[in-house]
Design a protein around this motif. Structure first.
Motif, PDB file in Angstrom:
ATOM      1  N   LYS A 235       0.840  -1.202   0.000  1.00 47.00           N
ATOM      2  CA  LYS A 235       0.000   0.000   0.000  1.00 47.00           C
ATOM      3  C   LYS A 235       0.882   1.261   0.000  1.00 47.00           C
ATOM      4  O   LYS A 235       2.111   1.175   0.191  1.00 47.00           O
ATOM      5  CB  LYS A 235      -0.911  -0.041   1.223  1.00 47.00           C
ATOM      6  CG  LYS A 235      -1.857  -1.246   1.225  1.00 47.00           C
ATOM      7  CD  LYS A 235      -2.770  -1.215   2.439  1.00 47.00           C
ATOM      8  CE  LYS A 235      -3.666  -2.436   2.477  1.00 47.00           C
ATOM      9  NZ  LYS A 235      -4.664  -2.370   3.578  1.00 47.00           N
TER      10      LYS A 235
ATOM     11  N   TYR B 128     -12.098  -3.076  -3.395  1.00 53.96           N
ATOM     12  CA  TYR B 128     -12.622  -3.182  -2.029  1.00 53.96           C
ATOM     13  C   TYR B 128     -14.161  -3.249  -2.002  1.00 53.96           C
ATOM     14  O   TYR B 128     -14.767  -2.837  -1.005  1.00 53.96           O
ATOM     15  CB  TYR B 128     -12.124  -2.003  -1.193  1.00 53.96           C
ATOM     16  CG  TYR B 128     -10.680  -2.154  -0.728  1.00 53.96           C
ATOM     17  CD1 TYR B 128     -10.265  -3.287  -0.028  1.00 53.96           C
ATOM     18  CD2 TYR B 128      -9.738  -1.161  -0.963  1.00 53.96           C
ATOM     19  CE1 TYR B 128      -8.948  -3.441   0.403  1.00 53.96           C
ATOM     20  CE2 TYR B 128      -8.414  -1.304  -0.523  1.00 53.96           C
ATOM     21  CZ  TYR B 128      -8.040  -2.447   0.153  1.00 53.96           C
ATOM     22  OH  TYR B 128      -6.746  -2.603   0.591  1.00 53.96           O
TER      23      TYR B 128
ATOM     24  N   HIS C   7     -16.252  -4.195   1.010  1.00 53.68           N
ATOM     25  CA  HIS C   7     -16.289  -3.299   2.176  1.00 53.68           C
ATOM     26  C   HIS C   7     -17.179  -2.078   1.945  1.00 53.68           C
ATOM     27  O   HIS C   7     -17.305  -1.238   2.835  1.00 53.68           O
ATOM     28  CB  HIS C   7     -14.876  -2.839   2.537  1.00 53.68           C
ATOM     29  CG  HIS C   7     -13.978  -3.964   2.955  1.00 53.68           C
ATOM     30  ND1 HIS C   7     -14.220  -4.736   4.070  1.00 53.68           N
ATOM     31  CD2 HIS C   7     -12.846  -4.468   2.393  1.00 53.68           C
ATOM     32  CE1 HIS C   7     -13.269  -5.654   4.188  1.00 53.68           C
ATOM     33  NE2 HIS C   7     -12.440  -5.514   3.176  1.00 53.68           N
TER      34      HIS C   7
ATOM     35  N   PHE D  31     -15.420   2.441   7.447  1.00 59.01           N
ATOM     36  CA  PHE D  31     -14.039   2.782   7.079  1.00 59.01           C
ATOM     37  C   PHE D  31     -13.815   2.830   5.570  1.00 59.01           C
ATOM     38  O   PHE D  31     -12.702   3.099   5.119  1.00 59.01           O
ATOM     39  CB  PHE D  31     -13.046   1.802   7.721  1.00 59.01           C
ATOM     40  CG  PHE D  31     -13.248   0.345   7.361  1.00 59.01           C
ATOM     41  CD1 PHE D  31     -12.696  -0.192   6.221  1.00 59.01           C
ATOM     42  CD2 PHE D  31     -13.991  -0.486   8.194  1.00 59.01           C
ATOM     43  CE1 PHE D  31     -12.865  -1.529   5.890  1.00 59.01           C
ATOM     44  CE2 PHE D  31     -14.167  -1.833   7.879  1.00 59.01           C
ATOM     45  CZ  PHE D  31     -13.608  -2.354   6.719  1.00 59.01           C
TER      46      PHE D  31
ATOM     47  N   LEU E 278     -10.573   4.254   3.468  1.00 61.48           N
ATOM     48  CA  LEU E 278      -9.773   3.219   2.816  1.00 61.48           C
ATOM     49  C   LEU E 278      -9.509   3.576   1.351  1.00 61.48           C
ATOM     50  O   LEU E 278      -8.367   3.512   0.873  1.00 61.48           O
ATOM     51  CB  LEU E 278     -10.526   1.882   2.933  1.00 61.48           C
ATOM     52  CG  LEU E 278      -9.918   0.648   2.294  1.00 61.48           C
ATOM     53  CD1 LEU E 278      -8.542   0.347   2.861  1.00 61.48           C
ATOM     54  CD2 LEU E 278     -10.855  -0.552   2.505  1.00 61.48           C
TER      55      LEU E 278
ATOM     56  N   THR F  26      -5.172  -8.195  10.278  1.00 59.55           N
ATOM     57  CA  THR F  26      -5.565  -6.856   9.798  1.00 59.55           C
ATOM     58  C   THR F  26      -5.403  -5.834  10.908  1.00 59.55           C
ATOM     59  O   THR F  26      -4.892  -4.731  10.683  1.00 59.55           O
ATOM     60  CB  THR F  26      -7.039  -6.886   9.329  1.00 59.55           C
ATOM     61  OG1 THR F  26      -7.168  -7.882   8.331  1.00 59.55           O
ATOM     62  CG2 THR F  26      -7.461  -5.537   8.771  1.00 59.55           C
TER      63      THR F  26
ATOM     64  N   ARG G 257       3.024  -7.195   9.167  1.00 59.98           N
ATOM     65  CA  ARG G 257       2.348  -6.153   9.959  1.00 59.98           C
ATOM     66  C   ARG G 257       2.853  -6.145  11.406  1.00 59.98           C
ATOM     67  O   ARG G 257       2.985  -5.082  12.015  1.00 59.98           O
ATOM     68  CB  ARG G 257       0.833  -6.373   9.904  1.00 59.98           C
ATOM     69  CG  ARG G 257       0.247  -6.039   8.531  1.00 59.98           C
ATOM     70  CD  ARG G 257      -1.194  -6.478   8.420  1.00 59.98           C
ATOM     71  NE  ARG G 257      -1.806  -6.073   7.156  1.00 59.98           N
ATOM     72  CZ  ARG G 257      -2.936  -6.571   6.686  1.00 59.98           C
ATOM     73  NH1 ARG G 257      -3.588  -7.507   7.372  1.00 59.98           N
ATOM     74  NH2 ARG G 257      -3.428  -6.136   5.539  1.00 59.98           N
TER      75      ARG G 257
ATOM     76  N   THR H  69      -4.193   0.131  11.796  1.00 61.52           N
ATOM     77  CA  THR H  69      -4.996  -0.745  10.927  1.00 61.52           C
ATOM     78  C   THR H  69      -5.183  -0.167   9.526  1.00 61.52           C
ATOM     79  O   THR H  69      -5.257  -0.904   8.550  1.00 61.52           O
ATOM     80  CB  THR H  69      -6.359  -1.047  11.590  1.00 61.52           C
ATOM     81  OG1 THR H  69      -6.091  -1.781  12.779  1.00 61.52           O
ATOM     82  CG2 THR H  69      -7.249  -1.879  10.691  1.00 61.52           C
ATOM     83  N   HIS H  70      -5.239   1.160   9.395  1.00 56.82           N
ATOM     84  CA  HIS H  70      -5.346   1.745   8.053  1.00 56.82           C
ATOM     85  C   HIS H  70      -3.996   1.751   7.344  1.00 56.82           C
ATOM     86  O   HIS H  70      -3.924   1.608   6.135  1.00 56.82           O
ATOM     87  CB  HIS H  70      -5.909   3.167   8.118  1.00 56.82           C
ATOM     88  CG  HIS H  70      -7.396   3.186   8.081  1.00 56.82           C
ATOM     89  ND1 HIS H  70      -8.118   3.044   6.915  1.00 56.82           N
ATOM     90  CD2 HIS H  70      -8.301   3.274   9.072  1.00 56.82           C
ATOM     91  CE1 HIS H  70      -9.403   3.080   7.188  1.00 56.82           C
ATOM     92  NE2 HIS H  70      -9.563   3.208   8.502  1.00 56.82           N
TER      93      HIS H  70
ATOM     94  N   ASN I  90      -1.570  -0.422   7.181  1.00 55.69           N
ATOM     95  CA  ASN I  90      -1.121  -1.785   7.502  1.00 55.69           C
ATOM     96  C   ASN I  90      -0.303  -2.418   6.376  1.00 55.69           C
ATOM     97  O   ASN I  90      -0.216  -3.636   6.273  1.00 55.69           O
ATOM     98  CB  ASN I  90      -2.296  -2.656   7.952  1.00 55.69           C
ATOM     99  CG  ASN I  90      -3.324  -2.850   6.873  1.00 55.69           C
ATOM    100  OD1 ASN I  90      -3.144  -2.373   5.754  1.00 55.69           O
ATOM    101  ND2 ASN I  90      -4.385  -3.561   7.182  1.00 55.69           N
TER     102      ASN I  90
ATOM    103  N   HIS J 225      -1.853  -5.581   1.290  1.00 54.81           N
ATOM    104  CA  HIS J 225      -3.107  -6.320   1.129  1.00 54.81           C
ATOM    105  C   HIS J 225      -2.799  -7.677   0.506  1.00 54.81           C
ATOM    106  O   HIS J 225      -1.925  -7.778  -0.355  1.00 54.81           O
ATOM    107  CB  HIS J 225      -4.057  -5.537   0.207  1.00 54.81           C
ATOM    108  CG  HIS J 225      -5.196  -6.365  -0.274  1.00 54.81           C
ATOM    109  ND1 HIS J 225      -6.366  -6.498   0.434  1.00 54.81           N
ATOM    110  CD2 HIS J 225      -5.333  -7.150  -1.371  1.00 54.81           C
ATOM    111  CE1 HIS J 225      -7.165  -7.320  -0.199  1.00 54.81           C
ATOM    112  NE2 HIS J 225      -6.571  -7.728  -1.306  1.00 54.81           N
TER     113      HIS J 225
END
Ligand code: CMP
Length: 143
Positions: A9, A49, A52, A57, A61, A91, A102, A109-110, A112, A115
């Motif tokens: 990320k 995503y 989600h 969130f 995200l 996560t 991680r 958590t954001h 992290n 993916h």
């Protein structure tokens, strides 16, 4: 051979952790068959995503994942989907075990770092969202 989609990320790219992350999957014995540094569009992020969508969130995200370059990868190997998720860690980074990516490098958590696909169906959908078939390369490993 099983394939998975992994993506460093924007936080991982900005912290210069791409090499460290790639090294871990190479050392484990998985095979990198596709990769690219890219800034993803909002449309692509929402597709990636989709599961989600509607969660509290989601907006944050999508904003985060489109905020800078990501390093998208396709890896293959025996049980690469579940094993790579074990190597990534939970996560919730506060619960991620030491020794996982991680657990070793993230506390938020954001933010992290990476993916990883959670099932064969997700892997197929996520790979095709990021890669054309001629961007993936099959080659023999010597060992
Ligand atoms: P990732 O594996 O990319 O999948 C969805 C992402 O949403 C997750 O990593 C986190 O970065 C982010 N996220 C933020 N809050 C949560 C949450 N409460 N539950 C799951 N994922 C979350």
């Amino acid at each position: 051979m099983e394939k998975t989609f992994l993506m460093v990320k924007p936080d991982g790219v900005q912290r210069s952790l791409v090499g460290e992350i790639v090294k871990r999957f190479e050392q484990k014995g998985f095979q990198l068959i596709g990769s690219k540094l890219t800034v993803i569009s909002r449309e692509q992020a929402e597709l990636h995503y989709a599961e989600h969508k509607g969660k509290d969130f989601f907006e944050r995200l999508v904003t985060f994942i489109t905020s800078g370059p990501v390093f998208a990868m396709v890896w293959q190997g025996e049980q690469v989907i579940s094993l790579s998720r074990t190597m990534i860690g939970k996560t919730n980074t506060l619960e991620a075990a030491p020794g996982t990516i991680r657990g070793d490098f993230a506390v938020h958590t954001h933010l992290n770092l990476i993916h990883g696909s959670d099932s064969p169906e997700s892997a197929e959908r996520e790979i095709s969202n990021f890669f054309k078939s001629d961007e993936l390369f099959e080659y023999n490993k010597v060992i």
